[in-house]
Design an enzyme around this catalytic site. Structure first.
Site, PDB file in Angstrom:
ATOM      1  N   VAL A  10       0.863  -1.175   0.000  1.00  0.00           N
ATOM      2  CA  VAL A  10       0.000   0.000   0.000  1.00  0.00           C
ATOM      3  C   VAL A  10       0.899   1.226   0.000  1.00  0.00           C
ATOM      4  O   VAL A  10       2.014   1.190   0.514  1.00  0.00           O
ATOM      5  CB  VAL A  10      -0.988   0.039   1.188  1.00  0.00           C
ATOM      6  CG1 VAL A  10      -2.049  -1.039   1.039  1.00  0.00           C
ATOM      7  CG2 VAL A  10      -0.277  -0.094   2.515  1.00  0.00           C
ATOM      8  N   SER A  11       0.376   2.318  -0.574  1.00  0.00           N
ATOM      9  CA  SER A  11       1.184   3.515  -0.758  1.00  0.00           C
ATOM     10  C   SER A  11       1.186   4.465   0.429  1.00  0.00           C
ATOM     11  O   SER A  11       2.138   5.202   0.621  1.00  0.00           O
ATOM     12  CB  SER A  11       0.698   4.282  -1.992  1.00  0.00           C
ATOM     13  OG  SER A  11       0.743   3.452  -3.123  1.00  0.00           O
ATOM     14  N   THR A  12       0.117   4.463   1.219  1.00  0.00           N
ATOM     15  CA  THR A  12       0.029   5.432   2.314  1.00  0.00           C
ATOM     16  C   THR A  12      -0.302   4.750   3.630  1.00  0.00           C
ATOM     17  O   THR A  12      -0.766   3.616   3.661  1.00  0.00           O
ATOM     18  CB  THR A  12      -1.057   6.497   2.038  1.00  0.00           C
ATOM     19  OG1 THR A  12      -2.339   5.863   2.099  1.00  0.00           O
ATOM     20  CG2 THR A  12      -0.855   7.166   0.689  1.00  0.00           C
TER      21      THR A  12
END
Length: 191
Positions: A10-12
């Site tokens: 996941v990016s955040t």
């Protein structure tokens, strides 16, 4: 003995890997998991801790499963380099969302087309977003969400309490990114 390896990303910090994990677990018995959380797709695959570990761990005959191809990278070159590294080691790569095996010629062709289309779509979205921002500024509209915290208060509380970023975020009920930004802003104002 070959292993089934799963990679999720996941990016955040606001996102969760739960959906990716559940989807993979529904279809496969995974021997080893590698995870990157709050890791931007703009960071090259081999430089991510989880994917770097996967690349070191994977052996000939293993199968790597990803929820979606964009988990391996955000641009065609990075994704193809990662898939090629795994293929050179004799490792198969399966993408569940796209539904293909990237170790086959057809799978690699599909991969190239899908990642190119995704990259084009991201570029189009960004272009539309920038045009919208430009139009809103020209119309004199305020952009962004209204600020709810005082940067100096956050930075001061953190310093006075020798608090971690996470503890400060919890105290003010804000994200860790907001704490970092507030401390950075307060530091620049003081300088």
């Amino acid at each position: 003995m070959s292993a089934t390896i799963a990679y999720i990303r996941v990016s955040t910090e606001d996102q969760s890997t739960d959906t990716q994990r559940a989807t993979i677990e529904e279809r496969h018995k995974v021997d080893q998991w590698f995870v990157d959380e709050a890791t931007s797709g703009t960071i090259k695959a081999k430089d991510r801790q989880g994917l770097g570990g996967l690349l070191n761990y994977a052996r000939e005959g293993d199968t790597v499963i990803v929820y979606a191809i964009d988990r391996l990278g955000r641009n065609t070159v990075d994704v193809l380099e990662t898939v090629d590294l795994l293929k050179e080691k004799g490792v198969a790569v399966l993408s569940l969302r796209e539904g293909f095996d990237m170790s086959t010629p057809m799978g690699k062709a599909m991969l190239t087309m899908l990642t190119a289309m995704a990259e084009l779509e991201r570029s189009n979205i960004k272009e539309r977003q920038l045009a919208g921002i430009k139009r809103a500024k020209a119309e004199g509209k305020a952009l962004g969400r209204e600020k709810t915290i005082n940067d100096e208060d956050v930075a001061q509380w953190r310093q006075e309490n020798s608090a971690s970023i996470k503890a400060t975020a919890e105290h003010f009920d804000i994200s860790t990114a907001s704490v970092k930004r507030a401390c950075r802003t307060a530091k620049n104002v003081a300088a």
